[in-house]
Write a protein that holds these residues in place. Structure first.
Motif, PDB file in Angstrom:
ATOM      1  N   LEU A 111       0.858  -1.187   0.000  1.00  0.00           N
ATOM      2  CA  LEU A 111       0.000   0.000   0.000  1.00  0.00           C
ATOM      3  C   LEU A 111       0.887   1.227   0.000  1.00  0.00           C
ATOM      4  N   GLU A 112       1.219   1.710  -1.178  1.00  0.00           N
ATOM      5  CA  GLU A 112       2.146   2.826  -1.260  1.00  0.00           C
ATOM      6  C   GLU A 112       1.643   3.796  -2.296  1.00  0.00           C
ATOM      7  N   SER A 113       1.841   5.035  -2.035  1.00  0.00           N
ATOM      8  CA  SER A 113       1.685   6.078  -3.045  1.00  0.00           C
ATOM      9  C   SER A 113       0.267   6.198  -3.575  1.00  0.00           C
ATOM     10  N   SER A 114       0.090   7.216  -4.382  1.00  0.00           N
ATOM     11  CA  SER A 114      -1.244   7.478  -4.890  1.00  0.00           C
ATOM     12  C   SER A 114      -1.631   6.492  -5.990  1.00  0.00           C
ATOM     13  N   ALA A 149      -1.873   3.283  -5.501  1.00  0.00           N
ATOM     14  CA  ALA A 149      -2.848   2.453  -4.788  1.00  0.00           C
ATOM     15  C   ALA A 149      -4.170   3.209  -4.611  1.00  0.00           C
ATOM     16  N   MET A 150      -4.061   4.524  -4.373  1.00  0.00           N
ATOM     17  CA  MET A 150      -5.261   5.337  -4.157  1.00  0.00           C
ATOM     18  C   MET A 150      -6.164   5.323  -5.386  1.00  0.00           C
ATOM     19  N   ILE A 179      -7.925   1.976  -5.402  1.00  0.00           N
ATOM     20  CA  ILE A 179      -8.941   1.912  -4.351  1.00  0.00           C
ATOM     21  C   ILE A 179     -10.175   2.692  -4.782  1.00  0.00           C
ATOM     22  N   ARG A 180      -9.954   3.868  -5.364  1.00  0.00           N
ATOM     23  CA  ARG A 180     -11.086   4.698  -5.762  1.00  0.00           C
ATOM     24  C   ARG A 180     -11.954   3.978  -6.792  1.00  0.00           C
ATOM     25  N   VAL A 197     -12.992  -4.530   1.691  1.00  0.00           N
ATOM     26  CA  VAL A 197     -12.067  -4.962   2.732  1.00  0.00           C
ATOM     27  C   VAL A 197     -10.659  -4.890   2.143  1.00  0.00           C
ATOM     28  N   LEU A 198      -9.833  -4.092   2.790  1.00  0.00           N
ATOM     29  CA  LEU A 198      -8.513  -3.796   2.241  1.00  0.00           C
ATOM     30  C   LEU A 198      -7.445  -4.596   2.972  1.00  0.00           C
ATOM     31  N   SER A 199      -6.541  -5.228   2.236  1.00  0.00           N
ATOM     32  CA  SER A 199      -5.409  -5.919   2.867  1.00  0.00           C
ATOM     33  C   SER A 199      -4.136  -5.614   2.107  1.00  0.00           C
ATOM     34  N   GLU A 200      -3.032  -5.805   2.794  1.00  0.00           N
ATOM     35  CA  GLU A 200      -1.731  -5.626   2.178  1.00  0.00           C
ATOM     36  C   GLU A 200      -0.963  -6.910   2.424  1.00  0.00           C
ATOM     37  N   LEU A 256       6.766   7.853 -10.233  1.00  0.00           N
ATOM     38  CA  LEU A 256       7.593   8.073  -9.043  1.00  0.00           C
ATOM     39  C   LEU A 256       9.073   7.993  -9.408  1.00  0.00           C
TER      40      LEU A 256
END
Lengths: 352, 352
Positions: free
Chosen positions: B85-88, B90-91, B94-95, B109-112, B264
């Protein structure tokens, strides 16, 4: 009739019958329904008529019903609700909650309240049905009815970085926003700046107001008059930093330094400065807020007030687990320290 | 004895008894346990001895047991698993999953998987117990035993942006990485660059290999020789862009342009260029990959290959819901189109 004399299922006894809180059976009688129907409402089951449901909810609330702690095994989940899922700000928070959840063998259920500061009833219904170990609300809160619903089911909740005024009885983790505003402004004053602009978040957001109050306190204790013309409000997005930044930079007596509401606004201000032909930090100093990873990566690297988002999220997760275990923490509200991180976007004003 | 002649609970019938798949009762008999014990294992209940559990799992796998679709009501959740779960980045994903989940009344349900490319058994146990409507794995996959476990419980799963080679029978959503590599490199060739460096992701990540193959194809079809000295491998983080970027920029015959594995890395390369006294795009052109929001915000704004992460995540969520409804999609693997977004970090080489 005393509460304790009422016949009731063993696992639905109120927590403190001596306090006069109603029992499940009493709620059922008052609502004119059976005890199992009240149980269904408590467990978020869908098979209850909406009118019955709201009557039972109203009675649960009015009578301060509270499910006995430990009577129902919660699901191994933490609910994490965002006002909006945007940017790496949210990522930092998610990572903190994940860190604690993983150690405790819990999953994280993620929701977004779609820009509203209070999650919708659909979300509450979901929470009642899945019965998480705890709920963490980020930059959003619950209305009194929602609070009562979670409380009656003994589902603990914590507000992270409260946007409004959660009230003294709401467990909350924040950051020392006021001190952060003081530190950012003092840093600029010490560099020699006197015309210091500020871009704030939306006026209703308490964490942002605290930062601006800190800005004002630093100015006034340094003998610099507070000038409302140097204060702009905007959303916490890049666009607001750009728009409000342009407004500040194009004003007649433009500021030589700007303290922004967050790092994304600072990025927008960088763009406004480029467009205005101003070099950072030579012509304009910038101090942000948050210290997202990108603050180190942009050019020039951003001087900013570090808000320990991941640590705040970890603290919120630990607090909600603690509450779920029945431990009352010494204080319901904890603010973690912010600190100024000096990088290359701040320097003495040109000509000094 | 035919499978269909065995007495069994109505809701645990295998899907295709005619195929010769074992029934729950047969599994129980072979394992020397009761049918309810097999049921407990299927439902991820903790109260089965570990040895029994693994014996039952082994038999479920060996006999290709599969729970009949619709026999058990799944929980209104989607499981979303990240490699990290790093950086945007992942965002954005998720969105996309949230967008579809919200419309369908599902929680996420979020997992790493804590940096491993395969989630741990604890996660699988959690999934079996909470029985989500579907599972989406981002940049990670399942080992054969885990796949068998989800399949036997009729929990559909989809891999998003597969890192390895998920296999043709694994439903997956990707992006046209190879075409993206071609487009980025052609753009630089058309500007007049001939010494074009590349920073790739880790060699084992398929999406990154595809981009480099596209880079090579564009070079060679343009009559420019592929030079291994211009190709560096690193992680997908800022640091790798900086370190590998420095190595490229300090080489004797340095490239005039670099195509990075993601945005990145491009940011890290910006830093390496500043340190080397090279201006972007005048002395060095840079093309990234992903088009995260920050690509627009940095200076100069980054030319990059847009990967539609949010749309990919939405497609993955819709695909897994479709699979859960028993619909077999026409194709199990869909790659959404990437496209070049030209901004200010690419220009003709100096002197042209």
């Amino acid at each position: 009739m005393s509460a304790s004399s009422v016949q009731q299922p063993r696992d639905e006894q109120p927590r403190n019958p001596a306090d006069g809180a109603a029992t499940l059976a009493e709620i059922a009688r008052a609502a004119g329904v059976s005890a199992p129907t009240v149980s269904k409402v408590l467990n978020g089951r869908g098979d209850v008529a909406p009118a019955t449901r709201s009557r039972v909810e109203e009675l649960l609330r009015r009578h301060g019903y509270q499910r006995r702690r430990g009577s129902v095994q919660p699901a191994p989940m933490l609910d994490l609700v965002f006002h909006e899922l945007e940017s790496s700000w949210a990522m930092e928070v998610i990572r903190g909650v994940e860190n604690v959840a993983r150690k405790e063998g819990l999953s994280v259920v993620l929701s977004e309240s779609a820009g509203r500061l209070t999650p919708g009833q659909t979300w509450v219904d979901g929470v009642l049905a899945r019965r998480p170990t705890g709920v963490i609300l980020v930059l959003s809160g619950l209305d009194p009815a929602q609070r009562a619903q979670l409380t009656s089911r003994d589902i603990p909740f914590v507000v992270l970085d409260p946007a409004g005024d959660p009230g003294e009885d709401v467990p909350a983790i924040g950051a020392t926003n006021w001190q952060g505003g003081v530190a950012a402004t003092r840093h600029l004053l010490e560099l020699g700046h006197r015309r210091i602009g500020v871009i704030a978040g939306p006026p209703g957001i308490m964490c942002s107001r605290a930062r601006i109050d800190g800005y004002r306190a630093a100015l006034e204790t340094a003998g610099v008059a507070y000038d409302p013309a140097l204060v702009r409000n905007g959303t916490f997005h890049h666009e607001a930093g750009y728009t409000e930044g342009l407004a500040l930079l194009r004003s007649a007596d433009r500021p030589t330094a700007v303290f922004t509401g967050n790092d994304l606004q600072a990025l927008g201000l960088y763009e406004a400065a480029r467009e205005s032909g101003l070099r950072i930090p030579h012509d304009l100093s910038v101090v942000g807020f948050d210290d997202l990873p990108l603050a180190r990566w942009i050019s020039p690297p951003l001087t900013t007030v570090r808000q320990p988002l991941t640590e705040m999220a970890e603290a919120a997760a630990r607090l909600v687990l603690d509450l779920g275990r029945g431990n009352q923490p010494g204080t319901l509200r904890v603010d973690l320290a912010t600190r100024l991180v000096e990088r290359a976007s701040s320097a003495p004003p040109a000509g000094e």
